[in-house]
Design a protein around this motif. Structure first.
Motif, PDB file in Angstrom:
ATOM      1  N   MET A 184       0.847  -1.167   0.000  1.00 35.67           N
ATOM      2  CA  MET A 184       0.000   0.000   0.000  1.00 35.67           C
ATOM      3  C   MET A 184       0.893   1.230   0.000  1.00 35.67           C
ATOM      4  SD  MET A 184      -3.019   1.194   2.591  1.00 35.67           S
ATOM      5  CE  MET A 184      -1.981   1.379   4.004  1.00 35.67           C
ATOM      6  N   ARG A 185       0.433   2.265  -0.670  1.00 34.47           N
ATOM      7  CA  ARG A 185       1.169   3.523  -0.750  1.00 34.47           C
ATOM      8  C   ARG A 185       0.174   4.666  -0.713  1.00 34.47           C
ATOM      9  NH1 ARG A 185       4.104   5.893  -5.944  1.00 34.47           N
ATOM     10  NH2 ARG A 185       5.411   7.451  -4.932  1.00 34.47           N
ATOM     11  N   ILE A 186       0.342   5.556   0.292  1.00 33.54           N
ATOM     12  CA  ILE A 186      -0.495   6.745   0.394  1.00 33.54           C
ATOM     13  C   ILE A 186       0.393   7.933   0.735  1.00 33.54           C
ATOM     14  CG2 ILE A 186      -2.569   5.463   1.076  1.00 33.54           C
ATOM     15  CD1 ILE A 186      -2.090   6.469   3.969  1.00 33.54           C
ATOM     16  N   PHE A 187      -0.134   9.125   0.513  1.00 34.86           N
ATOM     17  CA  PHE A 187       0.561  10.357   0.861  1.00 34.86           C
ATOM     18  C   PHE A 187      -0.338  11.161   1.787  1.00 34.86           C
ATOM     19  CE2 PHE A 187       2.492   9.067  -3.080  1.00 34.86           C
ATOM     20  CZ  PHE A 187       3.840   9.338  -2.876  1.00 34.86           C
ATOM     21  N   LEU A 188       0.272  11.695   2.846  1.00 33.32           N
ATOM     22  CA  LEU A 188      -0.456  12.447   3.866  1.00 33.32           C
ATOM     23  C   LEU A 188       0.422  13.625   4.266  1.00 33.32           C
ATOM     24  CD1 LEU A 188      -3.118  12.103   5.495  1.00 33.32           C
ATOM     25  CD2 LEU A 188      -1.796  10.825   7.173  1.00 33.32           C
ATOM     26  N   SER A 189      -0.171  14.804   4.397  1.00 28.28           N
ATOM     27  CA  SER A 189       0.643  15.962   4.772  1.00 28.28           C
ATOM     28  C   SER A 189       1.307  15.702   6.117  1.00 28.28           C
ATOM     29  CB  SER A 189      -0.196  17.241   4.818  1.00 28.28           C
ATOM     30  OG  SER A 189      -1.115  17.191   5.873  1.00 28.28           O
ATOM     31  N   ASN A 190       2.502  16.253   6.272  1.00 30.04           N
ATOM     32  CA  ASN A 190       3.264  16.055   7.504  1.00 30.04           C
ATOM     33  C   ASN A 190       2.439  16.426   8.737  1.00 30.04           C
ATOM     34  OD1 ASN A 190       5.601  15.130   6.247  1.00 30.04           O
ATOM     35  ND2 ASN A 190       6.457  17.167   6.031  1.00 30.04           N
ATOM     36  N   ARG A 191       1.620  17.454   8.633  1.00 30.14           N
ATOM     37  CA  ARG A 191       0.846  17.896   9.801  1.00 30.14           C
ATOM     38  C   ARG A 191      -0.228  16.899  10.211  1.00 30.14           C
ATOM     39  NH1 ARG A 191      -4.079  21.060   9.063  1.00 30.14           N
ATOM     40  NH2 ARG A 191      -4.641  21.060   6.861  1.00 30.14           N
ATOM     41  N   HIS A 192      -0.596  15.994   9.306  1.00 30.18           N
ATOM     42  CA  HIS A 192      -1.644  15.020   9.621  1.00 30.18           C
ATOM     43  C   HIS A 192      -1.110  13.652  10.034  1.00 30.18           C
ATOM     44  CE1 HIS A 192      -4.368  17.701   7.160  1.00 30.18           C
ATOM     45  NE2 HIS A 192      -4.955  17.615   8.319  1.00 30.18           N
ATOM     46  N   VAL A 193       0.175  13.407   9.842  1.00 27.56           N
ATOM     47  CA  VAL A 193       0.721  12.071  10.100  1.00 27.56           C
ATOM     48  C   VAL A 193       0.533  11.662  11.559  1.00 27.56           C
ATOM     49  CG1 VAL A 193       2.820  10.666  10.102  1.00 27.56           C
ATOM     50  CG2 VAL A 193       2.336  12.162   8.170  1.00 27.56           C
ATOM     51  N   GLY A 194       1.009  12.467  12.492  1.00 29.53           N
ATOM     52  CA  GLY A 194       0.884  12.142  13.919  1.00 29.53           C
ATOM     53  C   GLY A 194      -0.560  12.083  14.382  1.00 29.53           C
ATOM     54  N   PRO A 195      -1.368  13.108  14.075  1.00 24.09           N
ATOM     55  CA  PRO A 195      -2.767  13.057  14.480  1.00 24.09           C
ATOM     56  C   PRO A 195      -3.538  11.877  13.875  1.00 24.09           C
ATOM     57  CG  PRO A 195      -2.168  15.319  14.018  1.00 24.09           C
ATOM     58  CD  PRO A 195      -0.997  14.449  13.583  1.00 24.09           C
ATOM     59  N   ALA A 196      -3.207  11.489  12.647  1.00 24.32           N
ATOM     60  CA  ALA A 196      -3.879  10.337  12.037  1.00 24.32           C
ATOM     61  C   ALA A 196      -3.537   9.061  12.795  1.00 24.32           C
ATOM     62  CB  ALA A 196      -3.483  10.202  10.565  1.00 24.32           C
ATOM     63  N   ARG A 197      -2.275   8.900  13.127  1.00 24.96           N
ATOM     64  CA  ARG A 197      -1.869   7.728  13.899  1.00 24.96           C
ATOM     65  C   ARG A 197      -2.588   7.687  15.248  1.00 24.96           C
ATOM     66  NH1 ARG A 197       3.500   7.458  16.733  1.00 24.96           N
ATOM     67  NH2 ARG A 197       2.479   9.244  17.659  1.00 24.96           N
ATOM     68  N   ASP A 198      -2.642   8.839  15.914  1.00 22.78           N
ATOM     69  CA  ASP A 198      -3.285   8.912  17.225  1.00 22.78           C
ATOM     70  C   ASP A 198      -4.789   8.649  17.129  1.00 22.78           C
ATOM     71  OD1 ASP A 198      -0.777   9.506  18.171  1.00 22.78           O
ATOM     72  OD2 ASP A 198      -1.167  11.664  18.377  1.00 22.78           O
ATOM     73  N   MET A 199      -5.426   9.199  16.100  1.00 18.65           N
ATOM     74  CA  MET A 199      -6.861   8.981  15.899  1.00 18.65           C
ATOM     75  C   MET A 199      -7.140   7.494  15.664  1.00 18.65           C
ATOM     76  SD  MET A 199      -9.402  10.552  12.987  1.00 18.65           S
ATOM     77  CE  MET A 199      -8.718   9.511  11.701  1.00 18.65           C
ATOM     78  N   LEU A 200      -6.326   6.876  14.824  1.00 16.86           N
ATOM     79  CA  LEU A 200      -6.508   5.451  14.543  1.00 16.86           C
ATOM     80  C   LEU A 200      -6.321   4.612  15.806  1.00 16.86           C
ATOM     81  CD1 LEU A 200      -4.637   5.312  11.144  1.00 16.86           C
ATOM     82  CD2 LEU A 200      -7.064   4.785  11.487  1.00 16.86           C
ATOM     83  N   ARG A 201      -5.319   4.945  16.595  1.00 17.59           N
ATOM     84  CA  ARG A 201      -5.083   4.200  17.842  1.00 17.59           C
ATOM     85  C   ARG A 201      -6.282   4.264  18.777  1.00 17.59           C
ATOM     86  NH1 ARG A 201       1.007   5.828  19.695  1.00 17.59           N
ATOM     87  NH2 ARG A 201       2.102   4.283  18.444  1.00 17.59           N
ATOM     88  N   ASP A 202      -6.971   5.407  18.776  1.00 16.88           N
ATOM     89  CA  ASP A 202      -8.107   5.601  19.684  1.00 16.88           C
ATOM     90  C   ASP A 202      -9.407   4.984  19.188  1.00 16.88           C
ATOM     91  OD1 ASP A 202      -6.437   6.967  21.405  1.00 16.88           O
ATOM     92  OD2 ASP A 202      -7.091   8.963  20.729  1.00 16.88           O
ATOM     93  N   MET A 203      -9.460   4.584  17.920  1.00  9.29           N
ATOM     94  CA  MET A 203     -10.682   3.989  17.375  1.00  9.29           C
ATOM     95  C   MET A 203     -10.946   2.646  18.046  1.00  9.29           C
ATOM     96  SD  MET A 203     -10.229   4.763  13.299  1.00  9.29           S
ATOM     97  CE  MET A 203     -11.831   4.138  12.810  1.00  9.29           C
ATOM     98  N   GLN A 204     -12.175   2.437  18.442  1.00 10.93           N
ATOM     99  CA  GLN A 204     -12.547   1.151  19.026  1.00 10.93           C
ATOM    100  C   GLN A 204     -13.154   0.290  17.926  1.00 10.93           C
ATOM    101  OE1 GLN A 204     -14.661   1.386  22.687  1.00 10.93           O
ATOM    102  NE2 GLN A 204     -13.335   2.985  23.491  1.00 10.93           N
ATOM    103  N   LEU A 205     -12.411  -0.733  17.559  1.00 11.73           N
ATOM    104  CA  LEU A 205     -12.792  -1.603  16.449  1.00 11.73           C
ATOM    105  C   LEU A 205     -12.699  -3.057  16.875  1.00 11.73           C
ATOM    106  CD1 LEU A 205     -10.681   0.244  13.744  1.00 11.73           C
ATOM    107  CD2 LEU A 205     -13.158   0.395  14.022  1.00 11.73           C
ATOM    108  N   CYS A 206     -13.311  -3.905  16.096  1.00 11.94           N
ATOM    109  CA  CYS A 206     -13.290  -5.341  16.380  1.00 11.94           C
ATOM    110  C   CYS A 206     -12.725  -6.098  15.186  1.00 11.94           C
ATOM    111  CB  CYS A 206     -14.708  -5.845  16.661  1.00 11.94           C
ATOM    112  SG  CYS A 206     -15.456  -5.127  18.124  1.00 11.94           S
ATOM    113  N   GLY A 207     -12.226  -7.261  15.464  1.00 15.19           N
ATOM    114  CA  GLY A 207     -11.841  -8.230  14.449  1.00 15.19           C
ATOM    115  C   GLY A 207     -10.939  -7.702  13.353  1.00 15.19           C
ATOM    116  N   ALA A 208     -11.335  -7.992  12.110  1.00 16.82           N
ATOM    117  CA  ALA A 208     -10.520  -7.656  10.952  1.00 16.82           C
ATOM    118  C   ALA A 208     -10.307  -6.152  10.813  1.00 16.82           C
ATOM    119  CB  ALA A 208     -11.155  -8.219   9.684  1.00 16.82           C
TER     120      ALA A 208
END
Length: 140
Positions: free
Chosen positions: A1-25
């Protein structure tokens, strides 16, 4: 996979994803994207520090030097505006997030983000939009 994200969004995106409550796959797909983002977050931090060091006085060990009033010390010939402009330009540059994942990973991420029903506002809403766009425009 290859995506591009502005530098200002990289850290917040990682943090947002970590906080998501998800199940399974979905949780697994998120965790793999976080693993791709982790080294990019660190690289962005290092690169931003390097950009700032061009404008700011540092000690021999690279630590920033503050004046008696707690302000950063500018190198001769530079203004605070120069620093802010350089930092803003750097934060808008796009970081490449790439790595081997699995077939359908990018689409699973798009689907789980589209189905996510937690309320978003402000910076988090901006980050969500940027991440969705990056995934939609990305490559498998």
């Amino acid at each position: 996979m290859r995506i591009f994200l502005s530098n200002r969004h990289v850290g917040p995106a990682r943090d947002m994803l970590r906080d998501m409550q998800l199940c399974g796959a979905d949780s697994r797909a998120r965790t793999r994207l976080v693993a791709l983002l982790d080294p990019v977050v660190e690289q962005v931090r290092q690169d931003e520090a390097q950009v700032l060091q061009e404008y700011l006085v540092t000690a021999d060990d690279g630590a920033l030097i503050y004046d008696d009033e707690g302000n950063l010390t500018l190198r001769e010939g530079y203004t605070s505006r120069d620093v802010l402009d350089a930092q803003a330009a750097f934060r808008e540059e796009r970081a490449e997030i790439t790595g081997g994942t699995y077939e359908g990973h990018r689409q699973r991420l798009i689907d789980l983000l589209n189905a996510w029903d937690a309320p978003l506002a402000g910076e988090q809403a901006d980050t969500y939009d940027a991440l969705c766009t990056a995934l939609e425009e990305g490559e498998d």
